[in-house]
Design a protein around this motif. Structure first.
Motif: not given
Ligand code: 5GP
Length: 189
Positions: A40, A73, A83, A101, A137, A148
């Motif tokens: 993203r 994912a 990760t 996280e 937000r 979401r």
């Molecule tokens: P945001 O785009 O708002 O920063 O994150 C969206 C979602 O992606 C959040 O629920 C966050 O926990 C999840 N997320 C962030 N990093 C990772 C990752 O490395 N692996 C997975 N599976 N989810 C992630």
């Protein structure tokens, strides 16, 4: 055994996982926090290598193909998140408590490969509060917000899969609860 020092923080979207992790980062530099790769685009103020590694679709494909990700994912049917495996292994080899996280799909993958980790579920005080936080937000368009919320409804049901639940009434208190768990986990095993 240093492997038990890994903690995985998951929970429904907009519950405040990122904010809680940021509070841990600010007050507890002794805890290593994974920096995820994502396809993203950065939000205003987000820095590459600090909040995420912002990568192209091609680079993410390469990381998957080369087995560089511990888990990954598609989140909110929008972008891929994963990760990087090496830094996690390095932190654990160094004997540092480590924190991921990530979303629920990712947490389930880690549970399959590293079941000895501590799985922590972050709960909103109520469903209404979760909706309020997501709307508050204000960073996502209406359509994205609906998507979401739909994801969050399903995610709340996953609490029972986790070792422990923290209710996010207040960010710093939740972060300290998490730190206590991560550190007691280190001492206990
Ligand atoms: P945001 O785009 O708002 O920063 O994150 C969206 C979602 O992606 C959040 O629920 C966050 O926990 C999840 N997320 C962030 N990093 C990772 C990752 O490395 N692996 C997975 N599976 N989810 C992630």
């Amino acid at each position: 055994m240093t492997r038990s020092r890994l903690a995985v923080l998951a929970g429904p979207t907009a519950v405040g996982k990122g904010t809680v992790a940021a509070d841990v980062r600010r007050h507890h530099p002794e805890i290593w926090i994974s920096v995820s790769a994502t396809t993203r685009a950065p939000r205003p103020g987000e820095q590459n290598g600090v909040h995420y590694w912002f990568v192209s679709d091609e680079e993410f494909d390469r990381m998957v193909a080369d087995d560089e990700l511990l888990e990954w994912a598609v989140v909110h049917q929008a972008a891929r998140y994963g990760t990087p495996r090496k830094p996690v292994e390095q932190a654990l080899a160094d004997g540092r408590p480590a924190l991921l996280e990530i979303d629920l799909q990712g947490a389930r993958q880690v549970r399959d490969t590293m079941p000895e980790a501590l799985f922590v579920f972050l709960m909103p005080p109520s469903w209404d509060e979760l909706v309020r936080r997501l709307v508050g937000r204000g960073t996502e368009p209406e359509e994205e917000r609906e998507r979401r919320l739909a994801t969050a409804r399903g995610e709340l049901a996953a609490e029972a899969e986790f070792d422990v639940t923290i209710v996010n009434h207040e960010v710093h208190a939740a972060a300290e609860e998490l730190v206590a768990l991560v550190c007691s986990e280190v001492a206990d095993r």
